[in-house]
Design a protein around this motif. Sequence first.
Motif, PDB file in Angstrom:
ATOM      1  N   ASN A 156       0.812  -1.214   0.000  1.00  0.00           N
ATOM      2  CA  ASN A 156       0.000   0.000   0.000  1.00  0.00           C
ATOM      3  C   ASN A 156       0.849   1.269   0.000  1.00  0.00           C
ATOM      4  O   ASN A 156       0.402   2.323  -0.441  1.00  0.00           O
ATOM      5  N   LEU A 157       2.097   1.162   0.505  1.00  0.00           N
ATOM      6  CA  LEU A 157       2.985   2.316   0.481  1.00  0.00           C
ATOM      7  C   LEU A 157       3.253   2.768  -0.952  1.00  0.00           C
ATOM      8  O   LEU A 157       3.382   3.947  -1.238  1.00  0.00           O
ATOM      9  N   LEU A 158       3.351   1.789  -1.868  1.00  0.00           N
ATOM     10  CA  LEU A 158       3.583   2.118  -3.266  1.00  0.00           C
ATOM     11  C   LEU A 158       2.282   2.404  -4.002  1.00  0.00           C
ATOM     12  O   LEU A 158       2.199   3.289  -4.834  1.00  0.00           O
ATOM     13  N   ILE A 159       1.227   1.620  -3.701  1.00  0.00           N
ATOM     14  CA  ILE A 159      -0.016   1.729  -4.458  1.00  0.00           C
ATOM     15  C   ILE A 159      -0.856   2.911  -4.009  1.00  0.00           C
ATOM     16  O   ILE A 159      -1.442   3.625  -4.812  1.00  0.00           O
ATOM     17  N   GLU A 160      -0.928   3.123  -2.687  1.00  0.00           N
ATOM     18  CA  GLU A 160      -1.797   4.174  -2.152  1.00  0.00           C
ATOM     19  C   GLU A 160      -1.016   5.350  -1.566  1.00  0.00           C
ATOM     20  O   GLU A 160      -1.593   6.353  -1.204  1.00  0.00           O
ATOM     21  N   GLY A 161       0.292   5.219  -1.434  1.00  0.00           N
ATOM     22  CA  GLY A 161       1.100   6.290  -0.880  1.00  0.00           C
ATOM     23  C   GLY A 161       1.211   6.214   0.623  1.00  0.00           C
ATOM     24  O   GLY A 161       0.511   5.460   1.283  1.00  0.00           O
ATOM     25  N   SER A 162       2.134   6.988   1.212  1.00  0.00           N
ATOM     26  CA  SER A 162       2.323   6.997   2.653  1.00  0.00           C
ATOM     27  C   SER A 162       2.791   8.378   3.095  1.00  0.00           C
ATOM     28  O   SER A 162       3.584   9.015   2.414  1.00  0.00           O
ATOM     29  N   GLU A 163       2.272   8.830   4.209  1.00  0.00           N
ATOM     30  CA  GLU A 163       2.669  10.134   4.732  1.00  0.00           C
ATOM     31  C   GLU A 163       3.705  10.014   5.846  1.00  0.00           C
ATOM     32  O   GLU A 163       4.130  11.008   6.401  1.00  0.00           O
ATOM     33  N   GLU A 164       4.090   8.791   6.180  1.00  0.00           N
ATOM     34  CA  GLU A 164       5.021   8.593   7.287  1.00  0.00           C
ATOM     35  C   GLU A 164       6.453   8.791   6.805  1.00  0.00           C
ATOM     36  O   GLU A 164       6.967   8.027   5.988  1.00  0.00           O
ATOM     37  N   GLU A 165       7.113   9.824   7.274  1.00  0.00           N
ATOM     38  CA  GLU A 165       8.476  10.132   6.861  1.00  0.00           C
ATOM     39  C   GLU A 165       9.466   9.142   7.496  1.00  0.00           C
ATOM     40  O   GLU A 165       9.298   8.728   8.645  1.00  0.00           O
ATOM     41  N   GLY A 166      10.476   8.799   6.734  1.00  0.00           N
ATOM     42  CA  GLY A 166      11.511   7.902   7.235  1.00  0.00           C
ATOM     43  C   GLY A 166      11.092   6.451   7.289  1.00  0.00           C
ATOM     44  O   GLY A 166      11.775   5.642   7.916  1.00  0.00           O
ATOM     45  N   LYS A 167       9.976   6.103   6.648  1.00  0.00           N
ATOM     46  CA  LYS A 167       9.484   4.727   6.679  1.00  0.00           C
ATOM     47  C   LYS A 167      10.395   3.825   5.853  1.00  0.00           C
ATOM     48  O   LYS A 167      10.720   4.119   4.710  1.00  0.00           O
ATOM     49  N   VAL A 168      10.820   2.700   6.449  1.00  0.00           N
ATOM     50  CA  VAL A 168      11.658   1.709   5.777  1.00  0.00           C
ATOM     51  C   VAL A 168      10.869   0.408   5.670  1.00  0.00           C
ATOM     52  O   VAL A 168      10.291  -0.055   6.658  1.00  0.00           O
ATOM     53  N   VAL A 169      10.811  -0.166   4.474  1.00  0.00           N
ATOM     54  CA  VAL A 169      10.125  -1.438   4.265  1.00  0.00           C
ATOM     55  C   VAL A 169      11.063  -2.402   3.561  1.00  0.00           C
ATOM     56  O   VAL A 169      11.908  -1.999   2.755  1.00  0.00           O
ATOM     57  N   ILE A 170      10.917  -3.685   3.886  1.00  0.00           N
ATOM     58  CA  ILE A 170      11.755  -4.739   3.302  1.00  0.00           C
ATOM     59  C   ILE A 170      10.852  -5.701   2.549  1.00  0.00           C
ATOM     60  O   ILE A 170       9.875  -6.209   3.096  1.00  0.00           O
ATOM     61  N   PHE A 171      11.180  -5.967   1.285  1.00  0.00           N
ATOM     62  CA  PHE A 171      10.434  -6.905   0.463  1.00  0.00           C
ATOM     63  C   PHE A 171      11.283  -8.150   0.227  1.00  0.00           C
ATOM     64  O   PHE A 171      12.417  -8.053  -0.261  1.00  0.00           O
ATOM     65  N   SER A 172      10.727  -9.306   0.578  1.00  0.00           N
ATOM     66  CA  SER A 172      11.410 -10.582   0.328  1.00  0.00           C
ATOM     67  C   SER A 172      10.403 -11.710   0.466  1.00  0.00           C
ATOM     68  O   SER A 172       9.495 -11.639   1.305  1.00  0.00           O
TER      69      SER A 172
END
Length: 415
Positions: A156-172
Motif C-alpha cells: 500500500n505504500l507504493l499503491i496508495e502512498g504513505s505520509e510517514e516520513e523515514g518509513k523503511v520497508v523490506i520486500f522478500s
Amino acid sequence: MKVFLICALVAVLTALPDHKPRPRPRGPRIFVRPVQKADSGEALEFKFGIVSRERDLDADNARFIRVDRRASNATFDVQVKAMSSDEIKEWMEKYDKDFPVPKSAIIGKVSAKDVSCDHRGLYAVVYGKKGEKGFSARRVFVSIGGCKDDDEDKRNLLIEGSEEEGKVVIFSRRFRPVRKGSAIKYRFLILKFGGELNAEEASFGRVDKKLVENDLKASFKAYSKEEIKKFFEEKGFEPARMPDSALIGVAEAAEASCDHNTRYNIGYGDVNRVVRVLVLGCGHRDKRDAIIFPEEKENVLIHVRPHIPFRQGVATKIRFAVHSYNTDLDVSKVAFGRMDRKLVKDDLKASYKHYSAEDIKKIAEEKGWEGKRLPQNVIVGEAVNEKATCDQNARYSISYGDNHRDVMVRVLGCH
C-alpha cells in the motif's frame, strides 16, 4: 497461452527434487487440511484425524496449539475423541477405503463461533511431547478474509502512498526452496520514504547465530531516487509516492547444504524481515510438502500470483494454471469468480485450455527438461477485460473441486 504454460511448468519443475519415497514417519499420522479459511465475523469449524497402525493412542495427548507466537486473546473450542475398533471398522466400510485398517484413531473438531483477525495465524495439531518417542505434528494456517497481512500493508505504500516520513520497508519472499547441491542466489529489496539508505546499516545473517563455514554471503547496492524513477518508468508502474532511495541485496552461496536449511534475518535499523531457506532433501516437513512431495491422492495444485495491480483504463489480464500429477483434470470443474459475489457489468471473463500429458511431454522435450517429474495434465486459464475499472478492484477466487486459490486485483487510483 502456451508461453504461460511453459512458465508454469518451469515454476513447478524447478521446485521439485527427483521423486523418491519419503521416509516413514515415526509418530502417528495426522490428517488435516493445511489451510482453513473463513471470513471475519463468520463461524469456522474443521476436523482432524490422528491414526496409528502400531500402537494405541491416548486422546489426552492430542492438542491443537498456536505456533506463530503472536500475542492474541482469540481461542478455539477443541474437542477430541478416541474411536473404538468397531467405529473404525464401520467408518472404513462406509467410505470403502482401501488402505490398511489402523489399530487406533482419534477424531478432533476445532471450532469458533465468531472469528476475527486475532484468530488468523499458524497453528499445529500435535500428538505427544516434542523430543519423546511417538511425537508427531502437522501445521495448519488459519486465514481470515478481510484481514490485511504485513505484505499487503507494505504494498500500500507504493499503491496508495504513505505520509510517514523515514518509513523503511523490506520486500522478500518468506520461503526460499532450493535443491541440495545447487547454487543459492536470491534477491531482496529495502525501500525508504523520506531520507537516504546507507548500505553499511543493512544486515543479513542467520537467526540461530550458528557459525557455518560456507554460509550465505550478502552484498548490497544503493539506488538513488532518479534511478528508481527511471526503473519504474521502464516497467510502466506509476506509484502514488516514489521512494527516496533503495537497496538491492543479493544473498548467495556456491552450493546448498543442510547447514543452510534454517531461517535468515534481513535487517535495517529497527526493521527486520525473516526468510526461511528450505533445502530439499534435508528432512524438513512443512506446509509446502504438497508441492515438494506431491504424493497425496488426487492432488490438484493451483498457481497464480496472489496480488496483481493494474492501471485504471488499461486492459486487464490474469493468467493462472491448474495441474495434477496423478489425476485427470476436467475443465468443467474449474471456476473463476468474485468472492464478494457482486454483480458487475464489465467484470473479468475467464476462459480455459486443457493440455494433456502428450502436450506437456512435447514442450518438455523442446525445452530440454530431462529427469524431471512432469504433471499428468494442466489447465491454463485467462481472465480478461478490455478496460480496468474500479469495479474490478476486488478479491477473486480460482477453484477446482475443493481446492481454491485467492487473487487480489488492485486497480491503481481506486479505494
